[in-house]
Design an enzyme around this catalytic site. Structure first.
Site, short mmCIF file in Angstrom:
data_model
loop_
_atom_site.label_atom_id
_atom_site.label_comp_id
_atom_site.label_asym_id
_atom_site.label_seq_id
_atom_site.Cartn_x
_atom_site.Cartn_y
_atom_site.Cartn_z
N LEU A 152 -10.99 -6.94 -12.39
CA LEU A 152 -12.42 -6.62 -12.22
C LEU A 152 -13.17 -7.01 -13.49
CD1 LEU A 152 -12.18 -3.07 -10.59
CD2 LEU A 152 -12.25 -5.32 -9.48
N HIS A 193 0.02 1.19 -13.22
CA HIS A 193 0.80 0.06 -13.73
C HIS A 193 2.27 0.50 -13.86
CE1 HIS A 193 1.29 -3.75 -15.85
NE2 HIS A 193 2.11 -3.12 -16.66
N GLY A 246 0.78 -1.23 0.00
CA GLY A 246 0.00 0.00 0.00
C GLY A 246 0.81 1.28 0.00
N THR A 247 1.94 1.29 -0.71
CA THR A 247 2.70 2.55 -0.75
C THR A 247 1.98 3.58 -1.60
OG1 THR A 247 4.13 2.01 -2.64
CG2 THR A 247 4.88 1.30 -0.45
N ASN A 248 1.30 3.16 -2.66
CA ASN A 248 0.50 4.12 -3.42
C ASN A 248 -0.68 4.62 -2.60
OD1 ASN A 248 1.38 4.82 -6.19
ND2 ASN A 248 1.48 2.60 -6.45
N MET A 306 -4.58 -7.26 -6.75
CA MET A 306 -4.11 -8.32 -7.63
C MET A 306 -5.24 -9.15 -8.24
SD MET A 306 -1.07 -7.45 -7.52
CE MET A 306 -0.15 -8.75 -8.38
N ASN A 327 -6.41 2.65 -12.29
CA ASN A 327 -5.38 1.69 -11.89
C ASN A 327 -4.01 2.27 -12.21
OD1 ASN A 327 -4.24 -0.77 -11.00
ND2 ASN A 327 -4.07 -1.49 -13.11
#
Lengths: 207, 207
Positions: free
Chosen positions: A96, A112, A13-15, A93, A110
């Site tokens: 959807l 990437h 969860g660094t973002n 991960m 999202n």
């Protein structure tokens, strides 16, 4: 009014942290109102709780890397109960599917770790290293049913050095991720994002 | 000793011009000794002749975008007669085949107006514009039988702006092409390029 963000996350969860930090500091017109993980041990859940943000583990009920069926419904229910305007995937991960995507049409982002359309899928940094490319980067895009293929919002470029490892390149890219993901959220929050011909146009909507 | 360069070209020859300019000025350890075109009207031929460089039209003898058979032999013969160390494709609109490539193994470079492996093939700038990407660029790579897929030597990145046309983006990329192509030739001329595991390593070979 602040954009109400729900974050789906599977890992560190660094973002998520950078989004939380910039919403608390007021740098972006957004507020993280709920964090959901498919992994009960995700460090991301602790990051959210530490600053008083609702954080839930919701059982995805399948080993496959997708979100479907009753689990999909549960995720959607929690997002709706929390009146989420924007869903941000931050290292989630699971792919959807149509139902989820149509419920939040053009309201799911999202990030990437590559310059899409290059190096879709897993281990994008390793793919870039193995390719011999001299640059890679990060991409924030809208989520559509075309996995890693939705309209691009922002990208950032980083050099690849000859002595790079997957770890060193990932770190360099991560720094850019932490910069552009909140920026994209802010653009949407301020109403500055339009979709036209499946492409993102950034600017003043009423300008 | 100067690296003896043979350039194959079909059109305007702006990359040829930048290579010629930087060889004449002494910025790169190379000399263009012959220019061959498959197009008798290529402006590139005039650019070469203007500075006293041998410039020939050689009939490719096929409408297909390839170089094969007797024509391939003729091209190879001229390159050998001129003791060419390095073959540079500079907008040469034909695919080289196995025989040619093995004769000049790791001694054929090409330039492509995109960040390979993205946007191979024709109209790379248009492909980039249509993709909605925020960056594109130029790539110099060794030519192998994998078209636009050989080991990358150098790349340069340029931004894509929302109001870009194919022309404006092409111009921005071209500026970078003119910078990195001579640089790659110079690296090879100075013996600073190694190929390892199908990847280019740049540095002091004896360092």
């Amino acid at each position: 009014m602040l954009c109400r963000v729900g974050v789906l996350v599977s890992g560190r969860g660094t973002n998520l942290q950078s989004i939380i930090d910039k919403s608390i500091s007021g740098e972006i017109d957004a507020e993280v109102v709920v964090v959901i993980s498919d992994n009960p041990k995700a460090q991301a859940l602790n990051r959210a709780r530490k600053v008083g943000i609702k954080a839930l583990y919701l059982d995805p009920a399948t080993e496959k890397p997708i979100l479907v069926g009753g689990a999909e419904d549960k995720y959607l229910q929690v997002l709706k109960e929390n009146q989420v305007d924007l869903v941000c995937l931050a290292g989630f991960m699971r792919v959807l599917k149509e139902k989820f995507i149509s419920e939040y049409k053009w309201r799911i982002m999202n990030i990437h770790p590559a310059l899409l359309p290059s190096f879709k899928g897993l281990h994008a940094q390793r793919q870039a290293l193995n390719s011999g490319e001299r640059f890679s980067g990060a991409t924030v895009h809208f989520v559509t049913e075309d996995v890693d293929g939705g309209p691009i919002i922002l990208q950032a470029v980083v050099p690849i050095y000859q002595d790079d490892t997957e770890e060193s390149l990932s770190q360099r890219i991560l720094k850019e991720e932490h910069r552009i993901y909140p920026e994209c959220i802010n653009l949407l929050a301020k109403g500055k994002i339009q979709i036209k011909d499946n492409k993102v146009i950034i600017g003043e909507i009423n300008g």
